[in-house]
Design an enzyme around this catalytic site. Structure first.
Site, PDB file in Angstrom:
ATOM      1  N   TYR A  92       0.876  -1.263  -0.017  1.00  0.00           N
ATOM      2  CA  TYR A  92      -0.108   0.017   0.050  1.00  0.00           C
ATOM      3  C   TYR A  92       0.896   1.267  -0.074  1.00  0.00           C
ATOM      4  CZ  TYR A  92      -4.629  -2.046   0.312  1.00  0.00           C
ATOM      5  OH  TYR A  92      -5.600  -2.524  -0.074  1.00  0.00           O
ATOM      6  N   LYS A 123       0.940 -14.400   5.459  1.00  0.00           N
ATOM      7  CA  LYS A 123       1.253 -15.211   4.073  1.00  0.00           C
ATOM      8  C   LYS A 123       2.930 -15.646   4.252  1.00  0.00           C
ATOM      9  CE  LYS A 123       0.141 -17.628   0.297  1.00  0.00           C
ATOM     10  NZ  LYS A 123      -0.752 -18.804   0.406  1.00  0.00           N
ATOM     11  N   ASP A 181      -4.797 -17.679   3.271  1.00  0.00           N
ATOM     12  CA  ASP A 181      -5.793 -18.455   2.612  1.00  0.00           C
ATOM     13  C   ASP A 181      -6.586 -19.318   3.558  1.00  0.00           C
ATOM     14  OD1 ASP A 181      -3.075 -19.269   2.505  1.00  0.00           O
ATOM     15  OD2 ASP A 181      -3.160 -20.644   0.979  1.00  0.00           O
ATOM     16  N   ASP A 220      -7.201  -5.690   4.348  1.00  0.00           N
ATOM     17  CA  ASP A 220      -7.940  -5.000   3.486  1.00  0.00           C
ATOM     18  C   ASP A 220      -9.012  -6.145   2.961  1.00  0.00           C
ATOM     19  OD1 ASP A 220      -9.326  -3.046   2.058  1.00  0.00           O
ATOM     20  OD2 ASP A 220      -8.008  -2.943   0.341  1.00  0.00           O
TER      21      ASP A 220
END
Ligand code: NAI
Length: 430
Positions: A157, A229, A295, A319
């Site tokens: 971002y 992740k 995930d 987000d």
């Protein structure tokens, strides 16, 4: 850095030694926003003012101060985000904003991101709680009470990107080829590659995770899940997780038990011993800190959202995940948010959704997200009586199945009202 009281601004909210100081008539800047912004803001302002009047009978009152940003600002003075707007949020400490348009794939940068960076609002707080009467795709939404913390100033971002074919992209690719040939070889199509940089720092992660853990402890929550992740992005997302466990074990060793500690005990003394320690920690009401790959977290969010209590995650994951979780309790129309710097006290409250251009100006928008964001604002400044009245007014209205069109479409036996009538219904029920 504390923001000192400014004698020329007697009605500014101030912050020192970790405490917020609120005058009885504080000035609070607001951005009306683009698209549905003006209509949801009008309804929100009415219900907030009414809740304050009911609670404090004229002894307290917000002095709303409009500051410009977005399309309205560009039309008036040629600037999307004027310096005065940033200065007002800095001076008055606490503000609120409706959504602003961001062009996709071209043009200027997101004004929302720019504001978060300018004010260093490093924590995005997203409560996800079910209010009876809202539509939900799951059978038992009532059990959902999640607070998601999203890191708000780092990650992809930051907008450090290099357009494919540009001189900058070519320079970066040449640099990589020369100094990091092994990394360069991993790029499949270097001639047509665009590049982005994902900065994740120890300092940025630690201050954010300290806030999330501190909040979970202060609010007597039982579990905090760090979502990442890190299996693929080891030095950014993986480091974020490791720093989180390190910080918890170093700074909150008496109040937390981490799954990192569980693994250490299991490796040394076996799983039964580790489970015994975990049970002990639960009995002693310690905060359990675990982690989950993002995930898997999305899968869990749909199948067993009750498993989540407090979540702390990086910017992009947060987000996506916060909107997915919001869908379980009614969707974007009822998803509040706050951007906060817990060191300086600066905070901007905003709905999680965007400008919804296809329904703008038609009275179809649901103001609940911005109203619940105002409830967060009122609680942040310690005006809890008004916050409770406002939240109860909204609860009762939804409980009577009086809803805006986005909800009515999913609730066949409800009564549909437009954006401003919805505000009137809330006022009647406060
Ligand atoms: P969006 O959130 O505006 O709309 C997504 C869907 O939700 C649409 O179907 C819309 O009609 C519906 N929706 C959203 N808010 C609603 C409400 N209060 N009541 C009823 N229905 C509602 O997202 P989209 O379409 O991706 O973005 C539109 C613009 O908003 C873009 O320029 C985007 O960059 C901007 N945006 C701004 C944000 C902010 O200011 N914080 C956040 C997200 C998007």
């Amino acid at each position: 850095m504390a923001s000192l009281p400014d004698p020329t601004k007697p009605n500014a909210i101030t912050f020192s030694s970790g405490k917020i100081k609120v005058p009885p008539h504080p000035v609070i800047p607001f951005i009306e926003g683009d698209g549905i912004g003006p209509e949801i803001w009008k309804s929100t302002r009415q219900v907030v003012d009414h809740s304050i009047e009911l609670a404090y009978q004229g002894k307290r009152q917000i002095q709303w101060k409009e500051v410009l940003a977005g399309e309205k600002s560009f039309q008036r003075n040629g600037s999307w985000l004027p310096e005065e707007t940033i200065a007002a949020f800095k001076t008055y400490l606490v503000g609120i904003k409706s959504p602003l348009t961001t062009p996709v794939g071209q043009g200027r940068r997101s004004l929302n991101v720019a504001l978060r960076i300018e004010l260093d609002l490093y924590t995005n707080l997203r409560p996800i709680r079910y209010l009876a009467g809202a539509p939900s795709p799951i059978k038992e939404p009532a059990d959902i009470d999640i607070v998601l913390f999203r890191e708000n100033t780092e990650d992809v971002y930051t907008g450090i990107e290099f357009e494919n074919g540009s001189k900058d992209a070519t320079d970066v690719l040449t640099f990589l080829a020369q100094y990091f040939p092994d990394s360069y070889k991993k790029i499949s199509f270097p001639q047509s590659t665009a590049l982005g940089i994902k900065p994740v720092s120890r300092e940025g992660s630690e201050r954010f995770l300290r806030t999330a853990i501190g909040w979970a402890l202060h609010n007597q929550r039982s579990m905090l899940t760090i979502i990442h992740k890190g299996n693929i992005m080891k030095f950014t997302e993986g480091a974020f997780l490791n720093w989180g466990y390190e910080l918890a074990e170093k700074e909150y060793s008496r109040q937390c038990f981490t799954m990192h500690q569980w693994h250490l005990i299991a490796g040394k003394n076996g799983e039964a011993a580790a489970n015994e320690k975990l049970k002990e920690a639960r009995n002693n009401h310690l905060l359990i800190i675990n982690d989950m790959i993002v995930d898997a977290a999305f899968e869990r969010a749909i199948t067993q959202p009750q498993d989540f209590d407090v979540i702390a995650t990086t910017n992009l994951n947060g987000d996506y995940l916060s909107d997915a979780l919001a869908a379980l309790v009614g969707g974007l129309g009822i998803a509040p948010g706050a951007n906060i710097n817990f060191d300086t006290g600066h905070a901007i409250f905003e709905a999680a959704h965007g400008t919804a251009p296809s329904i703008a100006g038609k009275g179809l928008a649901n103001p609940s997200s911005l109203i619940l964001s105002s409830v967060l604002l009122l609680r942040y400044i310690g005006w809890n009586t008004a916050a409770n009245l406002l939240e109860n007014g909204l609860r009762k209205t939804l409980g009577c199945h009086i809803v805006t069109p986005d909800f009515a479409a999913r609730l066949p036996s409800s009564t549909q009202v437009d954006t401003s009538a919805f505000a009137r219904e809330i006022i009647q029920r406060m």
